[in-house]
Design an enzyme around this catalytic site. Structure first.
Site, PDB file in Angstrom:
ATOM      1  N   ASP A  82       0.849  -1.188   0.000  1.00  0.00           N
ATOM      2  CA  ASP A  82       0.000   0.000   0.000  1.00  0.00           C
ATOM      3  C   ASP A  82       0.891   1.247   0.000  1.00  0.00           C
ATOM      4  O   ASP A  82       1.601   1.504   0.967  1.00  0.00           O
ATOM      5  CB  ASP A  82      -0.925   0.010   1.218  1.00  0.00           C
ATOM      6  CG  ASP A  82      -1.862   1.203   1.138  1.00  0.00           C
ATOM      7  OD1 ASP A  82      -2.737   1.177   0.257  1.00  0.00           O
ATOM      8  OD2 ASP A  82      -1.679   2.171   1.897  1.00  0.00           O
ATOM      9  N   TYR A 130       3.758   9.734   0.080  1.00  0.00           N
ATOM     10  CA  TYR A 130       4.742   9.133   0.994  1.00  0.00           C
ATOM     11  C   TYR A 130       6.192   9.371   0.533  1.00  0.00           C
ATOM     12  O   TYR A 130       7.139   9.080   1.262  1.00  0.00           O
ATOM     13  CB  TYR A 130       4.508   7.625   1.159  1.00  0.00           C
ATOM     14  CG  TYR A 130       3.126   7.216   1.639  1.00  0.00           C
ATOM     15  CD1 TYR A 130       2.233   8.141   2.166  1.00  0.00           C
ATOM     16  CD2 TYR A 130       2.711   5.881   1.562  1.00  0.00           C
ATOM     17  CE1 TYR A 130       0.962   7.754   2.594  1.00  0.00           C
ATOM     18  CE2 TYR A 130       1.448   5.493   1.988  1.00  0.00           C
ATOM     19  CZ  TYR A 130       0.581   6.430   2.494  1.00  0.00           C
ATOM     20  OH  TYR A 130      -0.666   6.038   2.908  1.00  0.00           O
ATOM     21  N   LYS A 134      -1.896   6.325  -4.521  1.00  0.00           N
ATOM     22  CA  LYS A 134      -2.973   7.307  -4.283  1.00  0.00           C
ATOM     23  C   LYS A 134      -2.581   8.651  -4.886  1.00  0.00           C
ATOM     24  O   LYS A 134      -1.413   9.039  -4.811  1.00  0.00           O
ATOM     25  CB  LYS A 134      -3.228   7.465  -2.781  1.00  0.00           C
ATOM     26  CG  LYS A 134      -3.357   6.143  -2.050  1.00  0.00           C
ATOM     27  CD  LYS A 134      -3.674   6.303  -0.587  1.00  0.00           C
ATOM     28  CE  LYS A 134      -3.539   4.968   0.130  1.00  0.00           C
ATOM     29  NZ  LYS A 134      -2.168   4.655   0.602  1.00  0.00           N
ATOM     30  N   HIS A 185      -6.679  10.071  -2.764  1.00  0.00           N
ATOM     31  CA  HIS A 185      -6.175   9.991  -1.384  1.00  0.00           C
ATOM     32  C   HIS A 185      -7.153  10.586  -0.355  1.00  0.00           C
ATOM     33  O   HIS A 185      -7.396   9.997   0.688  1.00  0.00           O
ATOM     34  CB  HIS A 185      -4.817  10.680  -1.289  1.00  0.00           C
ATOM     35  CG  HIS A 185      -3.949  10.145  -0.198  1.00  0.00           C
ATOM     36  ND1 HIS A 185      -2.592  10.008  -0.290  1.00  0.00           N
ATOM     37  CD2 HIS A 185      -4.262   9.687   1.031  1.00  0.00           C
ATOM     38  CE1 HIS A 185      -2.109   9.512   0.835  1.00  0.00           C
ATOM     39  NE2 HIS A 185      -3.106   9.307   1.658  1.00  0.00           N
TER      40      HIS A 185
END
Ligand code: A2P
Length: 281
Positions: free
Chosen positions: A44, A49, A74, A107
């Site tokens: 994931d 990130y 996302k 997201h």
């Protein structure tokens, strides 16, 4: 026990995925090596990130067959809208050094704080998702952090072509989001849990600790087993090899109905991290 759930379009998604938020560089590489050895086949990830290039390099270097791994990413809030989403998607594929994703999520929903026109903003972003899906560049599409109001809005657009197949939300025994889970399931949307361990807070709860002792398991295993028993996908994050292992071996025992109830009753005790209608991004 069955390792997969089936999405509305027939795609199979591994029930356990490795969360990668805040995992960086060598720590992330070690986590990926360990997770792969242990049997994880679901990662994931998210553009936000800032580590997808590391995962791309790891995939390439380890010579793993791309088809073996279910990769989710996302689209971040600053990339909302049709054109921006398509651009962000190209960048994401480049980072992963791949030509498709298994699952792409919005997201966060645009909300009223973000724009008075939030419903159309979400629809425009979703239009790009529909294109990517129809072009075969993503195998499945969904949303993240959508509350019932955001889902309802999207689902009732007259020109909607493809419905979201997944909703990834904050979900742990302190924040069960029962109405949202039921609404999602009624609409054939698989629910994934982010922060399934409540960012670790839940693990010292006396009820969880007691059940762990009784079942000869760890508090994390009790928590994750509880979530799996509710038909949810879990995405525990860890960079520690023992904990990565521990979090994968959670599907080999059954809690009693009474124990499940006790865990469910922790609702509200640990609160939640974020309300998607109160963020301004
Ligand atoms: P670490 O990465 O050092 O293992 P969540 O998935 O709910 O966001 O929780 C992640 C947090 O919980 C991280 O701080 C992670 O730290 C920790 N964690 C993950 N798995 C376990 C586990 N099995 N036992 C204890 N803490 C864990």
């Amino acid at each position: 026990m069955e390792k997969f759930l089936t999405l509305a379009n027939g795609i199979k998604i591994p029930k356990i995925g490795l969360g990668t938020y805040k995992s960086l560089d060598d720590e992330l590489i070690n986590a990926l090596d360990c997770a792969y050895k242990e049997g994880y086949r679901h990662l994931d990830c998210a553009d936000y990130y800032h580590n997808q290039d590391v995962i791309g390099k790891w995939l390439k270097k380890s010579n793993i067959d791309r088809k073996e791994i279910f990769i989710t990413s996302k689209i971040w809030s600053s990339d909302r809208g049709y054109e921006n989403t398509l651009k962000a998607f190209d960048r994401i594929l480049k980072d992963f050094q791949t030509d498709y994703l298994d699952l792409l999520l919005v997201h966060w929903p645009a909300n009223e704080l973000y724009s008075e026109d939030w419903e159309n903003v979400n629809r425009d972003t979703w239009r790009a998702f529909e294109k990517l899906y129809k072009d075969g560049r993503v195998k499945s599409i969904g949303v993240s952090n959508f509350l019932i109001c955001h889902l309802e809005s999207l689902l009732t657009f007259r020109d909607l072509e493809v419905k979201p197949m997944v909703n990834q939300i904050e979900l742990h025994p302190g924040h069960n989001q029962t109405d949202l889970v039921n609404y999602s399931k009624e609409n054939n949307i698989v629910v994934e849990c982010w922060a399934p361990l409540g960012r670790g807070k839940i693990l010292n709860d006396p009820v969880i600790v007691d059940l762990a002792r009784k079942n000869n398991k760890t508090p994390a295993q009790i928590t994750l087993n509880y979530l799996l028993s509710k038909g949810l996908v879990i995405l525990p994050k860890s960079i520690n090899s023992n904990r990565i292992k521990e979090n994968f071996n959670v599907n080999n025992f059954k809690l009693t109905d009474e124990d499940v109830k006790k865990i469910h009753n922790l609702e509200g005790k640990y609160g939640n991290c974020v309300n998607p209608n109160e963020v301004n991004y």
